[in-house]
Each structure stands twice: as structure tokens, then as C-alpha cells.
Design an enzyme around this catalytic site. Structure first.
Site, PDB file in Angstrom:
ATOM      1  N   HIS A 394      31.164  -4.894  -3.339  1.00  0.00           N
ATOM      2  CA  HIS A 394      32.003  -5.577  -2.340  1.00  0.00           C
ATOM      3  C   HIS A 394      31.590  -7.036  -2.133  1.00  0.00           C
ATOM      4  O   HIS A 394      32.288  -7.769  -1.415  1.00  0.00           O
ATOM      5  CB  HIS A 394      31.950  -4.841  -1.001  1.00  0.00           C
ATOM      6  CG  HIS A 394      32.594  -3.492  -1.015  1.00  0.00           C
ATOM      7  ND1 HIS A 394      33.877  -3.289  -1.469  1.00  0.00           N
ATOM      8  CD2 HIS A 394      32.121  -2.269  -0.642  1.00  0.00           C
ATOM      9  CE1 HIS A 394      34.169  -2.010  -1.369  1.00  0.00           C
ATOM     10  NE2 HIS A 394      33.126  -1.356  -0.882  1.00  0.00           N
ATOM     11  N   ASP A 428      34.165   3.720  -7.995  1.00  0.00           N
ATOM     12  CA  ASP A 428      33.847   3.994  -6.601  1.00  0.00           C
ATOM     13  C   ASP A 428      35.164   4.244  -5.846  1.00  0.00           C
ATOM     14  O   ASP A 428      36.225   3.755  -6.258  1.00  0.00           O
ATOM     15  CB  ASP A 428      33.127   2.781  -6.015  1.00  0.00           C
ATOM     16  CG  ASP A 428      32.594   3.010  -4.613  1.00  0.00           C
ATOM     17  OD1 ASP A 428      31.402   3.320  -4.483  1.00  0.00           O
ATOM     18  OD2 ASP A 428      33.375   2.862  -3.655  1.00  0.00           O
TER      19      ASP A 428
END
Length: 577
Positions: A394, A428
Site C-alpha cells: 500500500h 492480496d
């Protein structure tokens, strides 16, 4: 004996150079009268992206890592066909228990997983009238009997095994077909194309030569027909009885444990790594020391201002002090907040990724962990697992968040891209917004992410299908957003599409951002992937057949981390029928 298996790519690393020397020694031992083979093979490896076929050089190695057998395979994905040019064992025993037999079974499985529907090969004849040297006949019979155990038999009613061209002397081989366990036989047109490719590509014949055209046109049966079985005790459904496991290198930062936010509900905790290691116990992975990397490599991926801010703030904070962002100003370079404590929200995208001394020290250790894994891949390791904590996908070029401070996998991919194009697969549950952002304008890393739809999953603002990159990176980014409740079957269909997209760009290596939060019961995800599904995912990634660096991202159920790691790496490393 249990063998490990590798695919050699370009011979650039020290390990691959050593293996190529061992391949050469085996080949010269058995084919001393075939000069120039290895030189041609190395040249094809290094120019493989320019060839009209995909070249696979596979090796089988013993427990000491020494090459005991090798095989050279040409693949034509459009034809869904492959050609076995050579399979040579150190002991030359056509036995299922030897290195050559084990390697053949691995090749069959790998090709089937790639979508190949037929493996073709030249095999010397077992008919005494066709063999010029009677001493060769027993060996020829053993070879054909071995292949027949897998249902592989000569194609009949063609001129492929007819008299050689005028002026040439050799025993015309049979063209043997192995359907890789699939029902049915290939069409006339497919076999014609395969024969043309073999005669031109392997033997160097001119495709317009009348003799070449005559052999190609001689295939008239549709579908083609195979010779009846000739050997007693053979069967077309032989399955491997052994297990072969590729070695797994595991890299873990010793600093991951110092980052521990003890607030209730903070799921990114040190116990995650212990659960993963427990799941890997049966593989006896080799632990590798972490190499510390400098700030320059991090700043090649992240904005220098971001890197300097988080490190300076970490230095300012007391050992037990934690800074959470609470103001999120518009990110304009000329309107950056002057107060360093307020500025946290300028660089962070959420309220649950705090800054602290231990967090940034652990984040630097996670970068070291990922890059150390990349270095092992560069040295010739096949599968490396960098168990990074905190995660990283992220973290964008200019901001951090989502438990992530620096983008571990992106930094590793950036390093690997110095040697050629990298395929980057993010599996993910949450979109890899950071990895997408890092390579948004680049074509040396092709990125694909399968994730929860941003309309209902963090980070909410990225991961839509229309995000494909810009400039040089346009077309090198693809997202596969999925709604809640995705099960094994649906996920595997999408994964196959994502892998096909990545492979179209002909990468030399694969980086995988692995998140066990896609599994049923994860507190942050909404897919329902089972442990069985994780094994199938690992198997699909193994079928890519590239050096693979797996970098740990999310996954917050300890039970899932344990079972998911065990099953995923079972699929990635182990081939059994």
C-alpha cells in the site's frame, strides 16, 4: 532418490553458469560427435525473447545440487504443442526411478499446466530393418517402451520416418506423440504445423524445399493415428509415485518483532510470522541471512521527501511514543504543513498506520528482507520467500498507509528489473495501490492485481479496471477487482487470466505479493478461498515456470496463515499425482 528441478534462463548468474557446465559435461559424455550444441543452446537462451518459440532448459539435481539430467523443450503456445529436443541423464537409464525419468514426469506435468495438449519427440526406431547399427536396437527398444508407459507412441502413416533426403545418412526417427494424459489425438493440421516447425527449427531445412513440403503433406489422417502398443506391461495411465520438492529459501528480518502495536484490534502483529513459519516446517526451508541495503535503493522507488520525513520523525519520537495522523491536508508541495507532527497526515492515507521508532526500524528491515530475496533470485535460486513484516504494497511513491511504510515488493522488483522485464502479481485481498503507483509510468515491470472491488474494500480509491498505466507504462498495468464471496473456482479462473496477461510480456522473473487475507475467515477480507484453493493457486504460479520471489503482504487470521502457507507452498514447490 528425491530430485529437485530448475529452469535455466540466461546463464548470467554464477549458479546458472555452474549448472550449464554440468549440462555440457553430461552432453559431451554421451554425444561427443555433436559439436556446437552447447554454444547454440546458450545463444538461444540469451535471445529467447526474439525466438518464435519458447525455449525451456530444465535440469534435475541430486541432493548435493549437482545436475543429473537435463532436457531441452521447444514450446509453441499457439499450437498448444511442445517438442522434446533432448532429455539426457548422467546414467542414461530410461527408468522412472532415475533422474531422466523423474525429469520427464516433471516436464509432462509442467506442460499440461501451461495448457500444452501434446508433446512431440524424435525417438530412434525399434525396427531392425530401420537401424543401421544392430547394437543400438536394444537401447532404442527400451526408450520406446519407456515412453509407451505414458501412452506416447509413434505417429503412423506419414513420411516423417521415411527415407532421409538424398545424400544424407541417418536412421529416420519416429515422431512420437504424448498426449500428456489428455484424451483424443491431434488434428492433421496441428501435426503438419508441428512437423514444419521441427524440420525448419531443429534440422534447418528450408520450408519451401520439396522434400520438406512432401513430408508435411504426407500427414493425411485426421485426427492422426498412433502405432498400436508394442510392449507388454506398459500402460497409458502411469502416474509418478515419487514426490519432488524444489528447495525453498526463506528470508526473515530479525527486526520484525520490534514493531508491535499493542492496541486492541491491531491485527498486524508479530505472531503472524511465527504462524507462517509453523506452516512451512515440513518443507525444511533454508533460512538466509538478511543483507542491509542503503537508502538509495528505497529512494529509487519512493520520493526522497517521504523517506526523509518518516526517518526523521522516527528519530524525533521517544522509544515508547507513537504518532497517528489526524489531519489530512490537500497534498500540494507548496502548501505542506510546517508542523512536523501535523505533516504526518500529508504522507499517510489512513488513521491506522502509526509512526514510531520501532515501526520504521522494522520497515527498513522488511525492505532488507525483500531485497535479500531478490539477490538470491539473481544468484540463481528458483523460489525465494521473503517473509516481510510490516507489509508494503500500500506504500506509494509519496505516501504510506495500510500498515505499510515502504513498498518491499516494489523495491525488490525495481532491482530485478535492471536485468529485464519483471512480472509482478499481487494476490492480496486488498488492491496493491502502492505497487501500481510505483510502476504506473514504467514498462519494465508489468503489474497485475486480483483484489476485492474498491467499491467495498480498502483502499477504496484504486484498483478499478480502467487503470492501465500512462505514458510508457500504458498497457502494463491491469486490475481484476472482484465482489465479495469469491470462491476457489472463480478465483482460479481469474488467476489464469491474470497470469496469461503477465506472460504475454515475456518476463524473466516473477514477483508475487502474497496475502493470505483472501482466505475464508480473515478479519479484513471477504473472499472464501479454502486451503485447497491456496494449494491450487500455488500450483498455477508454479506452472509459470519462472524464478519466483514471493513477498509476504497481508493475512491476519493465524490459523489461515499457518494452513495457507503450508498449502500454497505445497502447490508451488511439490509436484505429485
Amino acid at each position: 532418490m528425491v530430485f529437485s528441478f530448475s529452469r535455466l534462463t540466461d546463464g548470467a548468474s554464477t549458479t546458472e553458469q555452474r549448472k550449464l557446465r554440468e549440462v555440457r559435461a553430461i552432453f559431451v559424455k554421451h554425444f561427443p560427435d555433436t559439436p556446437g550444441f552447447m554454444e547454440k543452446l546458450v545463444e538461444l537462451l540469451r535471445s529467447r525473447r526474439e525466438q518464435p518459440f519458447e525455449l525451456l532448459l530444465r535440469t534435475a539435481e541430486d541432493g548435493a545440487g549437482r545436475v543429473r539430467a537435463f532436457a531441452v523443450v521447444y514450446c509453441w503456445p499457439k499450437l498448444r504443442a511442445a517438442y522434446l529436443d533432448f532429455i539426457v541423464a548422467d546414467d542414461l537409464k530410461p527408468s522412472r526411478t532415475g533422474a531422466g525419468g523423474a525429469l520427464y514426469e516433471v516436464i509432462r506435468e509442467d506442460l499440461a499446466l501451461r495448457g500444452i495438449t501434446g508433446l512431440y519427440m524424435d525417438v530412434p526406431p525399434d525396427d531392425a530393418e530401420r537401424v543401421s547399427d544392430p547394437a543400438r536396437l536394444p537401447v532404442n527398444k527400451k526408450r520406446l517402451a519407456f515412453y509407451e508407459r505414458y501412452g506416447a507412441r509413434p505417429i503412423v502413416n506419414t513420411l516423417y520416418d521415411g527415407p532421409p533426403p538424398l545424400g544424407q545418412k541417418y536412421d529416420p526417427p519416429f515422431l512420437v506423440f504424448d498426449g500428456l494424459g489428455r484424451p483424443g489425438l491431434p488434428s492433421r493440421d496441428t501435426v503438419r504445423e508441428v512437423i514444419r516447425a521441427v524440420l525448419v527449427g531443429k534440422y534447418g531445412w528450408d520450408k519451401s524445399d520439396p522434400h520438406t513440403q512432401k513430408i508435411v503433406r504426407s500427414v493425411v489422417d485426421d485426427p492422426v493415428q498412433l502405432r498400436a502398443p508394442q510392449y507388454k506391461g506398459t500402460a497409458s495411465t502411469v502416474k509418478p509415485t515419487y514426490t519432488h520438492t524444489s528447495p525453498l529459501q526463506v528470508v526473515i528480518s530479525p527486526h520484525h518483532e520490534i514493531h508491535h502495536v499493542r492496541e486492541r484490534g491491531y491485527v498486524e502483529r508479530p505472531a503472524r510470522v511465527e504462524a507462517i513459519l509453523a506452516g512451512l516446517a515440513e518443507f525444511a526451508p533454508k533460512r538466509t541471512e538478511v543483507t542491509h541495503v542503503g537508502t538509495d535503493l528505497i529512494e529509487a522507488v519512493h520520493d526522497k521527501d517521504l523517506v526523509r520525513y518518516v526517518e526523521r520523525m522516527a528519530a524525533k519520537l521517544k522509544p515508547d511514543e507513537t504518532l497517528y495522523p489526524y489531519v489530512f491536508p490537500i497534498r500540494r508541495p507548496d502548501r505542506k504543513p510546517k508542523e512536523h507532527w501535523v505533516r504526518a497526515g500529508y504522507y499517510c492515507i489512513d488513521t491506522f498506520t502509526p509512526l514510531s521508532r520501532s515501526a520504521i526500524a522494522a520497515a527498513r528491515g522488511a525492505v532488507d528482507c525483500a531485497v535479500s530475496g531478490a539477490m538470491l533470485i539473481e544468484k540463481g535460486e528458483r523460489y525465494v520467500y521473503s517473509v516481510c513484516r510490516p507489509p508494503g504494497h500500500h506504500a506509494e511513491r509519496r505516501v504510506f498507509g495500510g500498515f505499510c511504510y515502504f513498498n518491499n515488493a516494489a523495491i525488490a522488483a525495481h532491482r530485478l528489473a535492471q536485468r529485464g522485464r519483471v512480472a509482478f502479481l499481487d494476490i492480496d485481498y486488498h488492491h496493491g495501490n502502492g505497487s501500481q503507483d510505483v510502476f504506473w509510468e514504467r514498462s519494465d515491470v508489468v503489474f497485475a492485481s486480483i483484489h476485492g472491488h474498491p467499491s467495498e474494500a480498502y483502499p477504496y480509491f484504486s484498483g478499478f479496471t480502467d487503470e492501465i498505466g500512462v505514458g510508457e507504462g500504458k498497457g502494463f498495468n491491469r486490475n481484476f477487482p472482484l465482489k465479495e464471496g469469491v470462491d476457489d473456482k472463480r478465483y482460479l479462473v481469474v488467476l489464469e487470466e491474470a497470469i496469461a496477461y503477465l506472460m504475454r510480456h515475456k518476463p524473466w522473473v516473477l514477483v508475487v505479493s502474497l496475502g493470505f487475507d483472501i482466505m475464508k475467515g480473515d478479519p479484513t477480507g471477504a473472499f472464501v478461498i479454502t486451503p485447497t484453493g491456496m494449494e491450487a493457486i500455488g500450483r498455477a504460479i508454479r506452472a509459470v515456470d519462472l524464478p519466483t520471489l514471493v513477498v509476504q503482504e497481508g493475512g491476519y487470521s493465524l490459523r489461515n496463515l499457518h494452513s495457507g502457507a503450508r498449502k500454497f507452498f505445497t502447490g508451488l514447490l511439490t509436484a505429485t499425482d
